[in-house]
Design a protein around this motif. Sequence first.
Motif, PDB file in Angstrom:
ATOM      1  N   ILE A  48     -36.064 -10.631 -28.869  1.00 19.96           N
ATOM      2  CA  ILE A  48     -34.814 -10.843 -27.739  1.00 19.96           C
ATOM      3  C   ILE A  48     -35.200 -12.277 -27.226  1.00 19.96           C
ATOM      4  N   VAL A  49     -35.033 -12.932 -27.324  1.00 20.74           N
ATOM      5  CA  VAL A  49     -35.355 -13.555 -26.420  1.00 20.74           C
ATOM      6  C   VAL A  49     -33.983 -14.715 -25.602  1.00 20.74           C
ATOM      7  N   ARG A  50     -33.895 -13.810 -24.225  1.00 20.93           N
ATOM      8  CA  ARG A  50     -32.535 -14.300 -23.045  1.00 20.93           C
ATOM      9  C   ARG A  50     -32.746 -16.008 -22.947  1.00 20.93           C
ATOM     10  N   MET A  51     -32.536 -16.836 -23.337  1.00 25.57           N
ATOM     11  CA  MET A  51     -32.430 -18.458 -22.368  1.00 25.57           C
ATOM     12  C   MET A  51     -30.935 -19.257 -22.650  1.00 25.57           C
ATOM     13  N   LYS A  52     -31.399 -20.553 -22.031  1.00 22.08           N
ATOM     14  CA  LYS A  52     -30.424 -21.481 -21.902  1.00 22.08           C
ATOM     15  C   LYS A  52     -30.562 -22.358 -23.062  1.00 22.08           C
ATOM     16  N   ASN A  53     -29.152 -23.408 -23.063  1.00 21.24           N
ATOM     17  CA  ASN A  53     -29.461 -24.586 -24.046  1.00 21.24           C
ATOM     18  C   ASN A  53     -30.422 -25.625 -24.664  1.00 21.24           C
ATOM     19  N   SER A  54     -30.705 -25.601 -22.866  1.00 22.26           N
ATOM     20  CA  SER A  54     -31.979 -26.642 -22.348  1.00 22.26           C
ATOM     21  C   SER A  54     -33.357 -25.307 -22.415  1.00 22.26           C
ATOM     22  N   ASP A  55     -33.259 -24.726 -22.489  1.00 22.22           N
ATOM     23  CA  ASP A  55     -34.204 -24.163 -22.306  1.00 22.22           C
ATOM     24  C   ASP A  55     -35.433 -24.574 -23.752  1.00 22.22           C
ATOM     25  N   VAL A  56     -36.518 -23.470 -24.143  1.00 25.51           N
ATOM     26  CA  VAL A  56     -37.530 -24.056 -24.869  1.00 25.51           C
ATOM     27  C   VAL A  56     -38.560 -22.705 -25.386  1.00 25.51           C
ATOM     28  N   LEU A  57     -38.489 -22.083 -26.317  1.00 25.87           N
ATOM     29  CA  LEU A  57     -38.582 -21.371 -27.480  1.00 25.87           C
ATOM     30  C   LEU A  57     -40.620 -20.994 -26.719  1.00 25.87           C
ATOM     31  N   CYS A  58     -40.988 -20.642 -26.758  1.00 26.14           N
ATOM     32  CA  CYS A  58     -42.218 -20.799 -26.594  1.00 26.14           C
ATOM     33  C   CYS A  58     -42.978 -19.119 -27.986  1.00 26.14           C
ATOM     34  N   VAL A  59     -43.457 -19.927 -28.494  1.00 27.40           N
ATOM     35  CA  VAL A  59     -44.109 -18.825 -29.254  1.00 27.40           C
ATOM     36  C   VAL A  59     -45.717 -18.768 -29.298  1.00 27.40           C
ATOM     37  N   PHE A  60     -46.263 -17.546 -29.052  1.00 29.22           N
ATOM     38  CA  PHE A  60     -47.825 -17.334 -28.895  1.00 29.22           C
ATOM     39  C   PHE A  60     -48.263 -16.612 -30.029  1.00 29.22           C
ATOM     40  N   THR A  61     -49.546 -17.001 -30.533  1.00 26.82           N
ATOM     41  CA  THR A  61     -50.021 -16.512 -32.013  1.00 26.82           C
ATOM     42  C   THR A  61     -51.166 -15.807 -31.920  1.00 26.82           C
ATOM     43  N   ALA A  62     -51.905 -15.231 -32.984  1.00 20.92           N
ATOM     44  CA  ALA A  62     -52.901 -14.373 -32.605  1.00 20.92           C
ATOM     45  C   ALA A  62     -54.157 -15.407 -32.757  1.00 20.92           C
ATOM     46  N   GLU A  63     -53.681 -16.079 -33.296  1.00 20.97           N
ATOM     47  CA  GLU A  63     -55.125 -17.958 -33.151  1.00 20.97           C
ATOM     48  C   GLU A  63     -55.561 -17.706 -31.563  1.00 20.97           C
ATOM     49  N   GLY A  64     -54.374 -17.889 -30.613  1.00 20.96           N
ATOM     50  CA  GLY A  64     -54.389 -18.321 -29.245  1.00 20.96           C
ATOM     51  C   GLY A  64     -53.937 -20.242 -29.325  1.00 20.96           C
ATOM     52  N   MET A  74     -50.046 -21.685 -28.605  1.00 19.66           N
ATOM     53  CA  MET A  74     -48.817 -21.769 -27.633  1.00 19.66           C
ATOM     54  C   MET A  74     -47.804 -22.782 -28.774  1.00 19.66           C
ATOM     55  N   PHE A  75     -47.115 -22.711 -29.480  1.00 13.69           N
ATOM     56  CA  PHE A  75     -46.005 -23.480 -30.213  1.00 13.69           C
ATOM     57  C   PHE A  75     -44.380 -23.483 -28.859  1.00 13.69           C
ATOM     58  N   ARG A  76     -43.788 -24.896 -29.226  1.00 15.22           N
ATOM     59  CA  ARG A  76     -43.292 -24.915 -28.469  1.00 15.22           C
ATOM     60  C   ARG A  76     -41.257 -25.283 -29.222  1.00 15.22           C
ATOM     61  N   VAL A  77     -40.292 -24.714 -29.124  1.00 14.87           N
ATOM     62  CA  VAL A  77     -39.242 -25.021 -29.562  1.00 14.87           C
ATOM     63  C   VAL A  77     -38.293 -25.649 -29.370  1.00 14.87           C
ATOM     64  N   LYS A  78     -37.485 -26.293 -28.883  1.00 11.66           N
ATOM     65  CA  LYS A  78     -36.437 -26.705 -27.755  1.00 11.66           C
ATOM     66  C   LYS A  78     -35.278 -25.977 -28.814  1.00 11.66           C
ATOM     67  N   ALA A  79     -34.079 -24.932 -27.432  1.00  9.28           N
ATOM     68  CA  ALA A  79     -33.212 -24.479 -28.352  1.00  9.28           C
ATOM     69  C   ALA A  79     -32.639 -24.729 -28.937  1.00  9.28           C
ATOM     70  N   GLU A  80     -32.147 -26.056 -28.843  1.00 11.31           N
ATOM     71  CA  GLU A  80     -31.027 -27.187 -29.608  1.00 11.31           C
ATOM     72  C   GLU A  80     -31.349 -27.098 -30.826  1.00 11.31           C
TER      73      GLU A  80
END
Length: 223
Positions: free
Chosen positions: A29-45, A47-53
Motif C-alpha cells: 500500500i503506497v500513499r501518493m499524490k495524483n502528481s506523484d510517480v509509483l516506483c517499482v524495484f525488481t529482483a533483477e535490479g 527500477m520502473f516508474r509509473v505516473k500516478a495518473e
Amino acid sequence: IDKFGYTKSVDEAAYTKAAPEALKEFVHIVRMKNSDVLCVFTAEGNMFRVKAEKLPKCRLKEKGTLIHNLCRIDQEEAVFYCSADTLMESMLVFATEGGYIKQVSGIEFDTGRTCVAATKLDEGDRVAAVCMLSAAQVLGTDTRAVIITRNGYGLAFPLAEVPEMKKTGRGVRSISMDKSDKVIYAGIADAHTVSLDLGAGRAVEMKKLKTRPRASKGIKGVI
C-alpha cells in the motif's frame, strides 16, 4: 497492489473508511499524490516508474490492472514499491541473494526515464530485498540489519557497518554462507523490535539473533 501484482488507485476517503479485513489482501500500500510517480524495484535490479495518473482508479473491491500492463516490467519480479516523492527524501538498503548489502540515497533515482538500473548485480545474483529506512532508523545507534538465508541461518549486525554507495555499486558482504545457500530475507530492526515477519506465515524472533559483525556466519535454526 495485491500478491499477484494487480494494481489500482483508491481515493483516500475510501481507503480511510475501509475495514482492516478488506485491506489484508493488499501486500503493498503506497500513499501518493495524483502528481506523484509509483516506483517499482525488481529482483533483477531495475527500477520502473509509473505516473500516478496512469494507475487505474477503482473501487476497493475492483481488481485493477496488472503492474506488467502499466510498465515494461515483463517477466521481472517486483520486490518493492514506493512513491517517487518519498524516495527522494529517503535512504534505501539493498540486499542480494548472493549476500551483498549497501545503503543508497533515494536521490540516486532522480530520473525522468521509465526504467533505470537500480543496482549492480553479479551474474546470477538477484535482489532479495529493498528496505526503506525511516529517519529514526538512519539516526538511531541501535539500528540493525537482519539477514536470513534459505538454509535457516540468521545474522543481525549494526546498520552503521553498511556503507552508503552509488546505485552502480555492488555492495559489501552481508553474511558468510555456503555456496549452496542464499539470502531469502533482509530487514531492519531496532531495540524495540520483537520479531520480523518473513511472509508465508513465518517470523524470526529477535531474541534468537545476537548482534555480530557484518559478514559473520549466521546462527543456525532461527526459522
